[in-house]
Design a protein around this motif. Structure first.
Motif, PDB file in Angstrom:
ATOM      1  N   LEU A  46       1.097  -1.188  -0.180  1.00 17.49           N
ATOM      2  CA  LEU A  46       0.175  -0.011  -0.311  1.00 17.49           C
ATOM      3  C   LEU A  46       1.059   1.317   0.241  1.00 17.49           C
ATOM      4  O   LEU A  46       0.787   1.972  -0.882  1.00 17.49           O
ATOM      5  N   TYR A  47       2.300   1.081   0.668  1.00 16.81           N
ATOM      6  CA  TYR A  47       2.926   2.322   0.897  1.00 16.81           C
ATOM      7  C   TYR A  47       3.725   2.325  -0.697  1.00 16.81           C
ATOM      8  O   TYR A  47       3.578   3.819  -0.973  1.00 16.81           O
ATOM      9  N   SER A  48       3.794   1.771  -1.001  1.00 20.61           N
ATOM     10  CA  SER A  48       4.227   1.441  -2.086  1.00 20.61           C
ATOM     11  C   SER A  48       3.696   2.092  -3.475  1.00 20.61           C
ATOM     12  O   SER A  48       4.063   2.808  -4.637  1.00 20.61           O
ATOM     13  N   TYR A  49       2.851   1.696  -3.164  1.00 23.53           N
ATOM     14  CA  TYR A  49       1.745   1.966  -4.837  1.00 23.53           C
ATOM     15  C   TYR A  49       1.016   3.487  -4.017  1.00 23.53           C
ATOM     16  O   TYR A  49       1.468   4.546  -5.184  1.00 23.53           O
ATOM     17  N   GLY A  50       0.984   3.452  -3.017  1.00 26.85           N
ATOM     18  CA  GLY A  50       0.475   5.050  -2.504  1.00 26.85           C
ATOM     19  C   GLY A  50       1.624   5.594  -2.903  1.00 26.85           C
ATOM     20  O   GLY A  50       0.967   7.564  -3.524  1.00 26.85           O
ATOM     21  N   THR A  51       2.522   6.074  -2.613  1.00 25.20           N
ATOM     22  CA  THR A  51       3.884   6.825  -2.951  1.00 25.20           C
ATOM     23  C   THR A  51       3.979   7.703  -4.613  1.00 25.20           C
ATOM     24  O   THR A  51       4.674   8.066  -4.785  1.00 25.20           O
ATOM     25  N   LYS A  52       3.543   5.984  -5.370  1.00 22.15           N
ATOM     26  CA  LYS A  52       3.686   6.241  -7.293  1.00 22.15           C
ATOM     27  C   LYS A  52       2.389   7.260  -7.327  1.00 22.15           C
ATOM     28  O   LYS A  52       3.164   7.198  -8.601  1.00 22.15           O
ATOM     29  N   ILE A  53       1.840   7.494  -6.663  1.00 19.26           N
ATOM     30  CA  ILE A  53       0.720   8.375  -7.446  1.00 19.26           C
ATOM     31  C   ILE A  53       0.503   9.896  -6.159  1.00 19.26           C
ATOM     32  O   ILE A  53       0.085  10.409  -6.741  1.00 19.26           O
ATOM     33  N   PHE A  86      -6.505  -6.000  -3.610  1.00 19.30           N
ATOM     34  CA  PHE A  86      -7.491  -5.035  -4.931  1.00 19.30           C
ATOM     35  C   PHE A  86      -8.707  -3.804  -4.038  1.00 19.30           C
ATOM     36  O   PHE A  86      -8.691  -3.024  -4.185  1.00 19.30           O
ATOM     37  N   TYR A  87      -9.297  -4.547  -3.148  1.00 20.54           N
ATOM     38  CA  TYR A  87      -9.740  -4.274  -1.828  1.00 20.54           C
ATOM     39  C   TYR A  87      -9.069  -2.232  -1.388  1.00 20.54           C
ATOM     40  O   TYR A  87      -9.579  -1.660  -1.793  1.00 20.54           O
ATOM     41  N   LEU A  88      -8.148  -2.637  -0.705  1.00 20.43           N
ATOM     42  CA  LEU A  88      -7.561  -1.502  -0.375  1.00 20.43           C
ATOM     43  C   LEU A  88      -6.831  -1.135  -1.470  1.00 20.43           C
ATOM     44  O   LEU A  88      -6.844   0.351  -0.631  1.00 20.43           O
ATOM     45  N   PHE A  89      -6.133  -1.215  -2.020  1.00 23.15           N
ATOM     46  CA  PHE A  89      -5.712  -0.497  -3.324  1.00 23.15           C
ATOM     47  C   PHE A  89      -7.343   0.065  -3.703  1.00 23.15           C
ATOM     48  O   PHE A  89      -6.641   2.025  -3.967  1.00 23.15           O
ATOM     49  N   LYS A  90      -7.931  -0.053  -4.298  1.00 24.86           N
ATOM     50  CA  LYS A  90      -9.289   0.787  -4.734  1.00 24.86           C
ATOM     51  C   LYS A  90      -9.393   2.003  -3.458  1.00 24.86           C
ATOM     52  O   LYS A  90      -9.641   3.070  -3.877  1.00 24.86           O
ATOM     53  N   SER A  91     -10.086   1.871  -2.466  1.00 26.70           N
ATOM     54  CA  SER A  91      -9.969   1.863  -1.299  1.00 26.70           C
ATOM     55  C   SER A  91      -8.937   3.470  -1.047  1.00 26.70           C
ATOM     56  O   SER A  91      -9.108   4.849  -0.430  1.00 26.70           O
ATOM     57  N   LEU A  92      -7.629   3.095  -0.915  1.00 21.34           N
ATOM     58  CA  LEU A  92      -6.048   3.775  -0.914  1.00 21.34           C
ATOM     59  C   LEU A  92      -6.618   5.004  -2.080  1.00 21.34           C
ATOM     60  O   LEU A  92      -6.151   5.811  -1.754  1.00 21.34           O
ATOM     61  N   ARG A  93      -6.604   4.572  -2.799  1.00 17.80           N
ATOM     62  CA  ARG A  93      -6.968   5.452  -3.890  1.00 17.80           C
ATOM     63  C   ARG A  93      -7.810   6.710  -3.662  1.00 17.80           C
ATOM     64  O   ARG A  93      -7.420   7.671  -4.683  1.00 17.80           O
ATOM     65  N   ARG A  94      -8.719   6.099  -3.141  1.00 13.40           N
ATOM     66  CA  ARG A  94      -9.865   6.786  -3.518  1.00 13.40           C
ATOM     67  C   ARG A  94      -9.553   7.704  -2.551  1.00 13.40           C
ATOM     68  O   ARG A  94      -9.865   9.437  -2.467  1.00 13.40           O
ATOM     69  N   ARG A  95      -8.777   7.777  -1.682  1.00  9.28           N
ATOM     70  CA  ARG A  95      -9.052   8.769   0.212  1.00  9.28           C
ATOM     71  C   ARG A  95      -7.370   9.490  -0.367  1.00  9.28           C
ATOM     72  O   ARG A  95      -7.354  10.751   0.349  1.00  9.28           O
ATOM     73  N   ALA A 155      -0.422   2.986 -14.318  1.00 10.97           N
ATOM     74  CA  ALA A 155      -0.984   1.719 -14.813  1.00 10.97           C
ATOM     75  C   ALA A 155       0.007   0.544 -14.254  1.00 10.97           C
ATOM     76  O   ALA A 155      -0.451  -0.833 -14.645  1.00 10.97           O
ATOM     77  N   ILE A 156       1.038   1.514 -15.349  1.00  9.95           N
ATOM     78  CA  ILE A 156       2.325   0.260 -15.571  1.00  9.95           C
ATOM     79  C   ILE A 156       2.881  -0.579 -14.022  1.00  9.95           C
ATOM     80  O   ILE A 156       2.684  -1.772 -14.052  1.00  9.95           O
ATOM     81  N   TYR A 157       2.860   0.105 -13.155  1.00  7.36           N
ATOM     82  CA  TYR A 157       3.161  -0.250 -11.742  1.00  7.36           C
ATOM     83  C   TYR A 157       2.288  -1.410 -11.063  1.00  7.36           C
ATOM     84  O   TYR A 157       2.083  -2.296 -10.912  1.00  7.36           O
ATOM     85  N   LEU A 158       0.952  -1.016 -10.953  1.00  9.44           N
ATOM     86  CA  LEU A 158      -0.397  -2.114 -11.231  1.00  9.44           C
ATOM     87  C   LEU A 158      -0.098  -3.700 -11.730  1.00  9.44           C
ATOM     88  O   LEU A 158      -0.377  -4.695 -10.866  1.00  9.44           O
ATOM     89  N   ARG A 159       0.440  -3.084 -12.644  1.00  8.25           N
ATOM     90  CA  ARG A 159      -0.085  -4.616 -13.943  1.00  8.25           C
ATOM     91  C   ARG A 159       1.790  -5.073 -13.485  1.00  8.25           C
ATOM     92  O   ARG A 159       0.996  -6.591 -13.084  1.00  8.25           O
ATOM     93  N   PHE A 160       2.699  -3.955 -13.816  1.00  9.39           N
ATOM     94  CA  PHE A 160       3.584  -5.615 -13.370  1.00  9.39           C
ATOM     95  C   PHE A 160       4.446  -5.641 -12.307  1.00  9.39           C
ATOM     96  O   PHE A 160       5.517  -6.643 -11.625  1.00  9.39           O
ATOM     97  N   TYR A 161       3.881  -4.368 -11.477  1.00 11.64           N
ATOM     98  CA  TYR A 161       4.818  -4.990 -10.098  1.00 11.64           C
ATOM     99  C   TYR A 161       3.434  -5.681  -8.626  1.00 11.64           C
ATOM    100  O   TYR A 161       4.736  -6.148  -8.518  1.00 11.64           O
ATOM    101  N   ASP A 162       2.516  -4.981  -9.324  1.00  9.33           N
ATOM    102  CA  ASP A 162       1.480  -5.410  -7.906  1.00  9.33           C
ATOM    103  C   ASP A 162       1.028  -6.023  -8.531  1.00  9.33           C
ATOM    104  O   ASP A 162      -0.469  -7.449  -8.426  1.00  9.33           O
TER     105      ASP A 162
END
Length: 210
Positions: A46-53, A86-95, A155-162
């Protein structure tokens, strides 16, 4: 003489690890261990994804903390899921999106979702870097990632990293499935062109007389 067969000691039986659906339902029922397992299993991603966006790490940390507090406080009312990540990623992105919009209005930091501009950091998607490229050439490849828009990078991060599916990425980013395919396809094509240019420059350098 009849010998009775020994029965295995059930006290040593190892329980199967719960899947996402089971762990989620345990958490919703108030199981603190299940909640802790969910947190520990996904906090780094979550932290890694969050800091990418979002460029503000403190904002990302706050949103993650608020997300888990919200989940615990409203656990009885949450719906089911068979994919916690998936649930957490979607929720974090919204926040993060709500937080970015609020901060933009107060001019505290620029909106990470407002414009599609080149990313400011190098990419972790090393699968797109040629295996035998030297260190200085790898840096040039990372520069190629800066040409991608923020949405392409995400999108690249979500597809190839996660390793999320196209459907999951579409739902997280609020896109149509076809748009998600096009977004990632175009990003990969742009990177491929840069990779080819880098490899050609290497071959040219090798061919020069010493």
């Amino acid at each position: 003489m009849h010998l009775s067969q020994e029965q295995p000691d059930s006290s040593f039986a190892v329980a199967a690890a719960p899947n996402d659906s089971t762990r989620w339902e345990l958490f919703k029922s108030g199981d603190r261990d299940a909640f802790s397992e969910i947190y520990q299993a996904h906090i780094q991603a979550l932290y890694s994804y969050g800091t990418k966006i979002c460029p503000e790490t403190e904002v990302v940390e706050d949103c993650i903390q608020e997300l888990f507090i919200y989940l615990w406080q409203t656990k009885e009312n949450l719906g089911p899921t068979n994919n916690i990540k998936f649930y957490l990623f979607k929720s974090l992105r919204r926040r993060l999106q709500v937080s970015a919009e609020a901060h933009t209005k107060r001019n505290k930091f620029s909106n990470a979702f407002a414009k599609e501009e080149p990313m400011a950091e190098a990419s972790p998607e090393h699968v797109l870097i040629a295996a035998n490229v030297q260190e200085n050439q790898q840096e040039r490849m990372q520069q190629a990632m800066l040409t991608l828009t923020k949405r392409q990078r995400e999108a690249i991060y979500l597809r190839f990293y996660d390793n999320l599916s196209f459907q999951e990425i579409a739902e997280i980013m609020g896109l149509q499935l076809k748009s998600t395919y096009n977004l990632i396809s175009k990003a990969i094509e742009m990177l491929r062109e840069h990779v080819q240019a880098i490899l050609l420059s290497i071959l040219f350098a090798i061919s020069l007389p010493s």
